[in-house]
Design a protein around this motif. Sequence first.
Motif, PDB file in Angstrom:
ATOM      1  N   GLY A   1     -38.363 -16.784   5.504  1.00  8.53           N
ATOM      2  CA  GLY A   1     -38.711 -17.233   6.829  1.00  8.53           C
ATOM      3  C   GLY A   1     -39.920 -18.241   6.859  1.00  8.53           C
ATOM      4  O   GLY A   1     -39.972 -18.905   7.882  1.00  8.53           O
ATOM      5  N   SER A   2     -40.764 -18.053   5.866  1.00 12.94           N
ATOM      6  CA  SER A   2     -41.911 -19.134   6.000  1.00 12.94           C
ATOM      7  C   SER A   2     -42.027 -20.015   4.484  1.00 12.94           C
ATOM      8  O   SER A   2     -41.091 -19.400   3.609  1.00 12.94           O
ATOM      9  CB  SER A   2     -43.179 -18.259   6.301  1.00 12.94           C
ATOM     10  OG  SER A   2     -43.754 -17.487   4.889  1.00 12.94           O
ATOM     11  N   GLY A   3     -43.009 -20.506   4.485  1.00  8.57           N
ATOM     12  CA  GLY A   3     -42.990 -21.431   3.262  1.00  8.57           C
ATOM     13  C   GLY A   3     -44.463 -21.494   2.534  1.00  8.57           C
ATOM     14  O   GLY A   3     -45.075 -22.222   1.950  1.00  8.57           O
TER      15      GLY A   3
ATOM     16  N   GLY B   1     -52.330 -28.638  -5.802  1.00  8.78           N
ATOM     17  CA  GLY B   1     -51.840 -30.084  -6.663  1.00  8.78           C
ATOM     18  C   GLY B   1     -50.796 -29.687  -7.634  1.00  8.78           C
ATOM     19  O   GLY B   1     -50.674 -30.700  -8.454  1.00  8.78           O
ATOM     20  N   VAL B   2     -50.242 -28.624  -7.532  1.00 10.58           N
ATOM     21  CA  VAL B   2     -48.995 -28.263  -8.182  1.00 10.58           C
ATOM     22  C   VAL B   2     -47.717 -28.701  -7.848  1.00 10.58           C
ATOM     23  O   VAL B   2     -47.229 -28.681  -6.747  1.00 10.58           O
ATOM     24  CB  VAL B   2     -48.761 -26.817  -8.425  1.00 10.58           C
ATOM     25  CG1 VAL B   2     -47.860 -26.287  -9.676  1.00 10.58           C
ATOM     26  CG2 VAL B   2     -50.116 -26.305  -8.851  1.00 10.58           C
ATOM     27  N   PRO B   3     -46.943 -29.713  -8.812  1.00 10.46           N
ATOM     28  CA  PRO B   3     -45.498 -30.215  -8.376  1.00 10.46           C
ATOM     29  C   PRO B   3     -44.704 -29.056  -8.067  1.00 10.46           C
ATOM     30  O   PRO B   3     -44.676 -27.913  -8.694  1.00 10.46           O
ATOM     31  CB  PRO B   3     -44.975 -30.829  -9.728  1.00 10.46           C
ATOM     32  CG  PRO B   3     -46.206 -31.396 -10.490  1.00 10.46           C
ATOM     33  CD  PRO B   3     -47.409 -29.818 -10.205  1.00 10.46           C
ATOM     34  N   VAL B   4     -44.041 -29.174  -6.920  1.00 10.67           N
ATOM     35  CA  VAL B   4     -43.054 -28.003  -6.535  1.00 10.67           C
ATOM     36  C   VAL B   4     -41.610 -28.319  -6.511  1.00 10.67           C
ATOM     37  O   VAL B   4     -41.213 -29.661  -6.215  1.00 10.67           O
ATOM     38  CB  VAL B   4     -43.413 -27.575  -4.851  1.00 10.67           C
ATOM     39  CG1 VAL B   4     -42.544 -26.493  -4.376  1.00 10.67           C
ATOM     40  CG2 VAL B   4     -44.797 -27.138  -5.061  1.00 10.67           C
ATOM     41  N   ILE B   5     -40.789 -27.366  -7.042  1.00 10.91           N
ATOM     42  CA  ILE B   5     -39.479 -27.508  -7.188  1.00 10.91           C
ATOM     43  C   ILE B   5     -38.899 -26.381  -6.190  1.00 10.91           C
ATOM     44  O   ILE B   5     -39.312 -25.274  -6.338  1.00 10.91           O
ATOM     45  CB  ILE B   5     -38.723 -27.448  -8.407  1.00 10.91           C
ATOM     46  CG1 ILE B   5     -39.141 -28.466  -9.146  1.00 10.91           C
ATOM     47  CG2 ILE B   5     -37.257 -27.407  -8.460  1.00 10.91           C
ATOM     48  CD1 ILE B   5     -39.022 -28.394 -10.809  1.00 10.91           C
ATOM     49  N   HIS B   6     -38.148 -26.539  -5.079  1.00 14.64           N
ATOM     50  CA  HIS B   6     -37.759 -25.270  -4.088  1.00 14.64           C
ATOM     51  C   HIS B   6     -36.319 -25.518  -3.996  1.00 14.64           C
ATOM     52  O   HIS B   6     -35.692 -26.615  -3.959  1.00 14.64           O
ATOM     53  CB  HIS B   6     -38.668 -25.475  -2.957  1.00 14.64           C
ATOM     54  CG  HIS B   6     -38.480 -26.557  -2.140  1.00 14.64           C
ATOM     55  ND1 HIS B   6     -37.540 -27.120  -1.328  1.00 14.64           N
ATOM     56  CD2 HIS B   6     -39.365 -27.908  -2.149  1.00 14.64           C
ATOM     57  CE1 HIS B   6     -37.919 -28.278  -0.661  1.00 14.64           C
ATOM     58  NE2 HIS B   6     -38.645 -28.836  -1.153  1.00 14.64           N
ATOM     59  N   SER B   7     -35.884 -24.775  -3.373  1.00 13.23           N
ATOM     60  CA  SER B   7     -34.296 -24.451  -2.787  1.00 13.23           C
ATOM     61  C   SER B   7     -34.272 -25.206  -1.605  1.00 13.23           C
ATOM     62  O   SER B   7     -35.387 -25.694  -0.995  1.00 13.23           O
ATOM     63  CB  SER B   7     -34.004 -23.008  -2.753  1.00 13.23           C
ATOM     64  OG  SER B   7     -34.557 -22.417  -1.620  1.00 13.23           O
ATOM     65  N   ASP B   8     -32.850 -25.423  -0.903  1.00  8.99           N
ATOM     66  CA  ASP B   8     -32.968 -26.087   0.108  1.00  8.99           C
ATOM     67  C   ASP B   8     -32.705 -25.131   1.364  1.00  8.99           C
ATOM     68  O   ASP B   8     -32.386 -25.440   2.596  1.00  8.99           O
ATOM     69  CB  ASP B   8     -31.943 -27.072   0.266  1.00  8.99           C
ATOM     70  CG  ASP B   8     -30.459 -26.647   0.021  1.00  8.99           C
ATOM     71  OD1 ASP B   8     -30.376 -25.326  -0.216  1.00  8.99           O
ATOM     72  OD2 ASP B   8     -29.328 -27.182   0.222  1.00  8.99           O
ATOM     73  N   THR B   9     -33.201 -23.941   1.152  1.00  8.99           N
ATOM     74  CA  THR B   9     -33.318 -23.030   2.203  1.00  8.99           C
ATOM     75  C   THR B   9     -34.394 -23.600   3.470  1.00  8.99           C
ATOM     76  O   THR B   9     -35.126 -24.487   3.152  1.00  8.99           O
ATOM     77  CB  THR B   9     -33.705 -21.774   1.918  1.00  8.99           C
ATOM     78  OG1 THR B   9     -33.697 -20.730   2.897  1.00  8.99           O
ATOM     79  CG2 THR B   9     -35.469 -21.850   1.633  1.00  8.99           C
ATOM     80  N   PRO B  10     -33.600 -23.448   4.798  1.00 12.61           N
ATOM     81  CA  PRO B  10     -34.242 -24.509   5.703  1.00 12.61           C
ATOM     82  C   PRO B  10     -35.870 -24.342   5.717  1.00 12.61           C
ATOM     83  O   PRO B  10     -36.488 -25.335   6.242  1.00 12.61           O
ATOM     84  CB  PRO B  10     -33.423 -23.770   6.992  1.00 12.61           C
ATOM     85  CG  PRO B  10     -32.128 -23.394   6.622  1.00 12.61           C
ATOM     86  CD  PRO B  10     -32.477 -22.835   5.126  1.00 12.61           C
TER      87      PRO B  10
END
Length: 379
Positions: free
Chosen positions: A289-291, A301-310
Amino acid sequence: MPTTLRMIVDQVVAPVPGALGRYTQALTTWLIDTAPPGCEVEGVVSSSLPSDYELVLERFPGLSGLYKSSLARRELVAAWQFGLTTSPGGGMIHAPSLFAPLRRHDAAAGVDQTVVTVHDLLAWTHPESLTTTTVAWNKAMMKRARKHADAIVVPTHALAERLAMVAEFGDRVRVIGTAPRVGLKLPRDAADRAARFALPRDYLVTAGSLDPRNGVVDLLEALGRPDSPDIPVIVLGPENWGELHLATVAEEAGVPRGRVRALELDDPADLATVLSGATAFVAPSHDEGSGTSLIEAFSLGVPVIHSDTPAYVEVGAEAGRAVAVGGGAGYAERLAAAITAVVEDSELADRLSIAGTDRAQAFTWRDSAERVWQLHADL
């Protein structure tokens, strides 16, 4: 006579404060700090031990007072669910969750107002992740909110859209984002803390349990692929979920025990140490629900990889590398490709780090608190 905003701060002294407790602490702190002239913040808490009252007053030294319910937390939860008790007085009440004294009042008069907060819709989308009691409570309180809440705060527009499919609130929904938890800064003794945790030179960090919706299992399957980089992963969460154990699930996915471990960190300085040293933060969740976890990683400053959940797509705003969840085994393959790209391409990692740092500037608790004050002023 000052105008009082009564803030439900009970989660701060709950047995397990969790993410909601952190949200309550941060927002309340900044509501006190940003109170407009002639306004003050009073805390509301269930009947608790004297030491709990002292803790609340210690956490929030600027509170104008502390309303102590005659009912203990368990009884107050039930009472508010059925509308069997009055509120701690009229005026403005702000609840950081659905736990609020929702009752019939004259909203048009503008004297009494109650605002609640919805952080997720798991009781509807993933009821298997919650107890049956929790699901029933959330659904009952949502019905009360639909009838009696003057406004509903959600952390993202994505959640606001989904909320409309659960209950009709019309124009009462307001989007007010979150920010990193209080104290999430790299401490001076970060090197000593890193040594204490025996952090490797390169590693990934993710957060959550083995609940399928969190995507941790998908991440382990991605790392177990033969074409994935041989990099350790730290899971910020419990080792066990039901009968599942992290090391066992990892081995079944092809990830040796020595490459994965769980850490449950309460100290924000510890978390900042672990996060800031990571090669990347991976947020593979299927439903959020949030990010907030993305914002925290961005802020360090950490590189982020995330799902495409809205919600992630909205919060990330292309500052992270999005991976389509989709269906079947393809998700693990796509996660593996994204992780490989970031781990093996230092320029890409640097670009993500800079983009994330810039994106984090859009989220502050000061802004969130000021928007809460404005919301109550507009009601």
